[in-house]
Design a protein around this motif. Sequence first.
Motif, PDB file in Angstrom:
ATOM      1  N   PHE A  48       0.845  -1.190   0.000  1.00  0.00           N
ATOM      2  CA  PHE A  48       0.000   0.000   0.000  1.00  0.00           C
ATOM      3  C   PHE A  48       0.886   1.248   0.000  1.00  0.00           C
ATOM      4  O   PHE A  48       2.032   1.206   0.458  1.00  0.00           O
ATOM      5  CB  PHE A  48      -0.883   0.046   1.257  1.00  0.00           C
ATOM      6  CG  PHE A  48      -1.852  -1.087   1.392  1.00  0.00           C
ATOM      7  CD1 PHE A  48      -3.095  -1.045   0.775  1.00  0.00           C
ATOM      8  CD2 PHE A  48      -1.530  -2.206   2.148  1.00  0.00           C
ATOM      9  CE1 PHE A  48      -4.001  -2.090   0.916  1.00  0.00           C
ATOM     10  CE2 PHE A  48      -2.417  -3.253   2.292  1.00  0.00           C
ATOM     11  CZ  PHE A  48      -3.658  -3.201   1.670  1.00  0.00           C
TER      12      PHE A  48
ATOM     13  N   ALA B  77      -4.874   3.202   2.045  1.00  0.00           N
ATOM     14  CA  ALA B  77      -5.442   1.899   1.710  1.00  0.00           C
ATOM     15  C   ALA B  77      -5.441   1.669   0.206  1.00  0.00           C
ATOM     16  O   ALA B  77      -6.088   0.732  -0.275  1.00  0.00           O
ATOM     17  CB  ALA B  77      -6.865   1.785   2.259  1.00  0.00           C
TER      18      ALA B  77
ATOM     19  N   ARG C  95      -7.746  -1.135   4.583  1.00  0.00           N
ATOM     20  CA  ARG C  95      -6.836  -1.977   3.803  1.00  0.00           C
ATOM     21  C   ARG C  95      -7.421  -3.369   3.582  1.00  0.00           C
ATOM     22  O   ARG C  95      -7.307  -3.935   2.486  1.00  0.00           O
ATOM     23  CB  ARG C  95      -5.481  -2.049   4.503  1.00  0.00           C
ATOM     24  CG  ARG C  95      -4.692  -0.746   4.369  1.00  0.00           C
ATOM     25  CD  ARG C  95      -3.324  -0.813   5.023  1.00  0.00           C
ATOM     26  NE  ARG C  95      -2.504   0.331   4.606  1.00  0.00           N
ATOM     27  CZ  ARG C  95      -1.274   0.571   5.016  1.00  0.00           C
ATOM     28  NH1 ARG C  95      -0.695  -0.262   5.873  1.00  0.00           N
ATOM     29  NH2 ARG C  95      -0.609   1.621   4.569  1.00  0.00           N
TER      30      ARG C  95
END
Length: 331
Positions: free
Chosen positions: A224, A229, A276
Amino acid sequence: MSAVRSAAGDRENVVRLVSVTDAGVTYEWRFEEKGSDAQGGHLRGTAQRFVRTADLASAPRLDPVAVFGTGPAASSGPQESPGFTFISLSRGAYAALRRGAEASFMMATLEGGDGIAEALLATKVTLRGTLAPAAQANDSLTVLLDGEPVRLPAVHARASLRARGESVVRDLWILADSAHPLVLRMASGSDVMQVVRIDRPASGDRLEQRLATACRAELPGIYFAFGSAELSPMSDPALTAAAQLLGRHGDWLVTVEGHTDSIGGAASNLALSTRRAEAVREALVSRFAVAAARLRTSGHGASRPRDVNATLEGRARNRRVELVRQCATGK
């Protein structure tokens, strides 16, 4: 994946091995970092570097700097720095270290500020001097290999360099492998760049075995942008492997868990880990046609660390996505 610790905090960069030919090796270096300016947003870019076979064999110079592209120039082909290596020492330079010899050495660096935004406008400077074994040359470093911590043998070297009348000392920890002496760690004062994660493409079998037996497994290879996210394209091989695994086991119901390190507040870490996990689920559903009903999400913030948060490698291990299969031992 390497992590960088500086006055600006931790950030991560991902280097992918693109190709190996008789002519040389092509690498791709991608960064995605949350912007620090008033507008926020994200800084991102991709660079490719080509290192010639002859330089991998004997070049006494290291150029770990890549000039990132954010538009059409990013795909104009790999950059070259003839006479330099990129993320490893040459085999000749490594052999000299193992003999305990002090040898002439050069290293490129950026001058012009800290962080990616400043680095994009910085000037490349070549430092000149010597490279020699440090007092305690034999050492080891922990690296996450496919999500599991492995202690790798390393040679600790010290580069004593000068540029523009100023002296610079860089400590390097080199993988003790004569075939590929990768630079595992580079330190100058309080600034550190360290390889914290190595994810191999063929990790699907290991993931399947762990989920089948322990009902829980880290999904390695998920990346990431810092504090975000937003999934990096570098995550595609890991997402593909997970989707193929779920395709082979149509009866498996899985929870995607998100976890963070302890940097930041508990509430923000919990929210980030949840986003995430949801991003991974969304990618599996929308891009890889995994049935949405088979996937749940859960965020745990920093509440379930797997390592200490006092080190770069510990924080990297705690920032992770796990898959949990619904079975008796996975609860």
